[in-house]
Design an enzyme around this catalytic site. Structure first.
Site, PDB file in Angstrom:
ATOM      1  N   SER A  25      86.728  44.451 -31.061  1.00 41.89           N
ATOM      2  CA  SER A  25      86.460  45.472 -32.068  1.00 41.89           C
ATOM      3  C   SER A  25      85.306  45.025 -32.952  1.00 41.89           C
ATOM      4  O   SER A  25      84.657  44.024 -32.682  1.00 41.89           O
ATOM      5  CB  SER A  25      87.704  45.675 -32.944  1.00 41.89           C
ATOM      6  N   THR A  57      82.321  50.101 -29.355  1.00 46.36           N
ATOM      7  CA  THR A  57      83.600  49.490 -29.666  1.00 46.36           C
ATOM      8  C   THR A  57      84.284  50.394 -30.690  1.00 46.36           C
ATOM      9  O   THR A  57      83.942  51.563 -30.804  1.00 46.36           O
ATOM     10  CB  THR A  57      83.433  48.032 -30.154  1.00 46.36           C
ATOM     11  N   TYR A  58      85.258  49.862 -31.420  1.00 46.58           N
ATOM     12  CA  TYR A  58      85.928  50.645 -32.451  1.00 46.58           C
ATOM     13  C   TYR A  58      86.017  49.815 -33.723  1.00 46.58           C
ATOM     14  O   TYR A  58      85.845  48.595 -33.700  1.00 46.58           O
ATOM     15  CB  TYR A  58      87.316  51.097 -31.984  1.00 46.58           C
ATOM     16  N   GLY A  73      85.984  39.792 -30.139  1.00 45.91           N
ATOM     17  CA  GLY A  73      86.203  39.876 -28.705  1.00 45.91           C
ATOM     18  C   GLY A  73      84.902  39.786 -27.933  1.00 45.91           C
ATOM     19  O   GLY A  73      83.979  39.056 -28.311  1.00 45.91           O
ATOM     20  N   ALA A  74      84.811  40.548 -26.856  1.00 44.41           N
ATOM     21  CA  ALA A  74      83.633  40.495 -25.986  1.00 44.41           C
ATOM     22  C   ALA A  74      82.344  40.819 -26.734  1.00 44.41           C
ATOM     23  O   ALA A  74      81.267  40.320 -26.382  1.00 44.41           O
ATOM     24  CB  ALA A  74      83.811  41.453 -24.811  1.00 44.41           C
ATOM     25  N   ALA A  75      82.429  41.631 -27.787  1.00 44.63           N
ATOM     26  CA  ALA A  75      81.232  41.977 -28.571  1.00 44.63           C
ATOM     27  C   ALA A  75      80.585  40.739 -29.182  1.00 44.63           C
ATOM     28  O   ALA A  75      79.382  40.733 -29.448  1.00 44.63           O
ATOM     29  CB  ALA A  75      81.589  42.979 -29.658  1.00 44.63           C
TER      30      ALA A  75
END
Length: 118
Positions: A25, A57-58, A73-75
């Site tokens: 996120s 993303t959110y 996360g992946a971001a």
């Protein structure tokens, strides 16, 4: 016809953290979210000005007044602390219902993610 328009934008915010091993996120200072008309868990597009990465993303609400912009996360692989990012939300509207003078809510921030003008 339904069109998609920019609803809100936080312009050139500085990434304050990147947490790879966190729920995926983007954490954003709630004051900035409110000023840009953004809601918790709303989908956002993020543009990294430093490296050109663009991703979706959110939102997760960050502490008010903290200036937090955290890639989670992946971001976290798409930016690092100190990078400048543009955070954008979109909305859909019937084209005929969109006023000619429509303007999205845009928040410009300084190097500490404090609002300059909205």
């Amino acid at each position: 016809m339904i069109i998609t328009v920019c609803k809100g934008k936080i312009h050139r915010a500085v990434v304050t953290e990147a947490e790879l091993h966190y729920e995926g996120s983007l954490t954003v200072d709630q004051d900035l979210m409110d000023m840009a008309g953004m809601k918790p868990y709303e989908q956002v597009s993020v543009v990294n000005v430093n490296n050109g990465a663009r991703f979706e993303t959110y939102l997760i609400v960050g502490e008010r007044g903290s200036g937090t912009i955290c890639l989670n996360g992946a971001a976290a692989r798409l930016g690092m602390k100190g990078d400048k990012v543009i955070i954008i939300t979109y909305g859909q509207v019937e084209e005929k219902d969109l006023p000619n003078d429509y303007q999205p809510k845009v928040v410009f921030v300084d190097e500490n993610n404090r609002p300059k003008k909205a």
